[in-house]
Design a protein around this motif. Structure first.
Motif, short mmCIF file in Angstrom:
data_model
loop_
_atom_site.label_atom_id
_atom_site.label_comp_id
_atom_site.label_asym_id
_atom_site.label_seq_id
_atom_site.Cartn_x
_atom_site.Cartn_y
_atom_site.Cartn_z
N MET A 7 0.82 -1.22 0.00
CA MET A 7 0.00 0.00 0.00
C MET A 7 0.86 1.27 0.00
N ARG A 8 2.17 1.11 -0.01
CA ARG A 8 3.02 2.32 0.13
C ARG A 8 3.09 3.15 -1.13
N TRP A 9 2.52 2.63 -2.25
CA TRP A 9 2.41 3.45 -3.46
C TRP A 9 1.63 4.74 -3.18
N MET A 10 0.76 4.70 -2.16
CA MET A 10 -0.08 5.86 -1.83
C MET A 10 0.75 7.08 -1.44
N VAL A 11 1.92 6.83 -0.88
CA VAL A 11 2.72 7.95 -0.35
C VAL A 11 4.08 8.06 -1.03
#
Ligand code: PLP
Length: 473
Positions: A274-278
């Motif tokens: 989910m770190r693509w979000m940031v």
């Protein structure tokens, strides 16, 4: 109360707590009382003589419980979750017993040092930049206010605290979908709500960076002073994700403070996928996320990270004589990290939760919520009378009634009715938002104990209610 009485009452209450946790699913999720109903049952004046615990606890069960909305019910899909968990509750019992006021290191070294270490744990769990420092705040609203006050002080060369604001109109930018806490912080910081520039969003309800650049340039041309951009990672309406890499290029170019509001979604950063979000996170100046929302830690625990620790402390430090200690140069005095002087010992519950779950179990739960959300989204997409209203990258599914033979106004009435019927059933609790003037039902999947069974149940309930509505109209 004697210690003996305390021990007896405490055991009874702990038994009640365990029963509550076991049986909460039998209760209506949303409290079904009318306004004024609870207050009418309470005496208008306090008792002159002390009362026994038994009487007080009986009234708690009889008077207070009916007016409780059960946030810990697995079918709580309203707002964003305000989760608790057993280790968190146990820690809160100890916190209350110790009754520590953790304003400075001296007032309880463990509170200060555990908080420091929990912030390091978060950085490691969530892959946050190692040069950031964090602290626990009451809520995301406080954290965002903290960021605005620090940026305001820094841009003035640390003179605003003394002189008041001398800059001509400091401007802050966020999307139309950003949380109302940004408006509130503008008011409190004395910058004025009219100097919060709401940037248009794209079809995914995320901030449009081209519009952001235009607004900043226009303000510069008009002699105003751009100060900060608040990027939302997971807006409250739809969990839209503002495009951080593009926003970071703009804040870098104009030398603006970049604050990330990831109040709910921050918890998902414990998942590498989910770190693509940031992406571009290291260019930000501050970030807030709330373990008291999705990380199974009961209210209140908001975590605020900042890159420029010196600026933060220069903004908030006050050193009256009575709070000076000889250890000041070696320790963290969290009174200098935000608005309040007094602070609860909140690091303890984070420690209990993270240790008792372990990172793997935290990840497993968040992954389950994300999976259930994808599954529910597909169900809505395939449901003829319902329409999906926003992308589902996280755990919030937005939908409404759809029927080509009806007008927008008629469909809005039907969606609102559907929501009321769901909530009045007591079987689940959902809330709404408005998207492009559509009355939109939001279903959030993030309660500590939600499982696929609860999602099947809510699907069944919605199917039945939609069918009976379609049949009637
Ligand atoms: C919940 C939320 C807030 C406010 O959080 P508090 O901790 O209640 O102050 C701010 N921003 C976003 C995006 C939120 O979802």
């Amino acid at each position: 109360m004697t210690n003996e009485h305390f021990r007896k009452s405490a055991h009874e209450i702990v038994d009640w707590m365990a029963d509550y946790m076991e049986n909460v699913e039998q209760l209506p999720v949303k409290s079904q009382v009318e306004p004024g109903e609870i207050k009418a049952k309470l005496p208008s004046t306090p008792p002159q003589a002390g009362e026994e615990m038994d009487a007080i606890f009986n009234d708690f069960k009889k008077i207070i419980m009916p007016g409780i909305t059960h946030w810990q019910h697995p079918s709580f899909h309203a707002y964003f979750p305000g989760n608790s968990s057993k280790p968190s509750v146990l820690a809160e019992m100890l916190t209350a017993t110790l009754g520590v006021q953790a304003m400075i290191w001296n007032t309880s070294p463990s509170a200060a040092e555990l908080e420091e270490q929990m912030m390091e744990w978060f950085k490691s769990m969530m892959a946050l930049p190692s040069n950031w420092t964090g602290s626990i705040q009451n809520g995301a609203s406080d954290s965002t206010l903290n960021a605005i006050l620090t940026a305001r002080e820094k841009i003035s060369g640390f003179t605003t605290n003394k002189e008041g604001i001398t800059h001509n109109k400091l401007r802050v930018y966020c999307s139309e979908q950003a949380h109302s806490s940004v408006d509130k912080a503008m008011a409190i910081a004395g910058l004025g709500k009219n100097n919060l520039v709401k940037i248009a969003v794209d079809e995914t309800f995320a901030l449009n960076p081209i519009e952001l650049e235009k607004s900043i340039q226009q303000d510069v041309t008009n002699g105003l002073t751009p100060l900060m951009v608040v990027a939302a990672i997971g807006t409250t309406g739809t969990t839209a994700i503002d495009p951080l890499p593009k926003i970071a290029l703009i804040t870098e170019k104009h030398k603006l403070w970049l604050h990330i509001d990831a109040a709910l979604a921050g918890t998902a950063l414990i998942l590498p996928e989910m770190r693509w979000m940031v992406q571009g996170l290291e260019k930000a100046d501050s970030l807030v996320f709330n373990p008291h929302k999705w990380m199974f830690t009961n209210f209140d625990a908001s975590v605020y990270f900042v890159k420029d620790k010196a600026a933060l402390i220069n903004t908030f430090a006050e050193s009256p004589e009575y709070l000076k200690t000889k250890e000041d140069s070696q320790v963290t005095n969290y009174r200098d990290w935000g608005v309040p002087l007094g602070r609860r010992f909140r690091a303890l519950k984070l420690w209990f939760v993270i240790r008792n779950f372990g990172v793997e179990k935290l990840q497993k739960k968040i992954r389950l919520h994300l999976q259930l959300s994808q599954n529910f989204k597909k169900w809505i997409e395939e449901f003829p009378q319902l329409e999906l209203m926003a992308p589902v990258d996280l755990n919030t599914i937005c939908f409404r009634f759809a029927d080509l033979s009806k007008t927008k106004e008629e469909l809005n009435v039907l969606s609102e009715q559907l929501l009321e019927q769901i909530n009045d059933s007591g079987k689940a609790y959902l809330t709404h938002t408005k998207l492009n003037d559509w009355f939109t039902i939001r279903l959030v999947i993030g309660q500590t104990n939600v499982t696929s069974t609860h999602i099947s149940n809510i699907k069944k309930l919605i199917s039945e209610l939609v069918e009976s509505t379609v049949f009637q109209t």
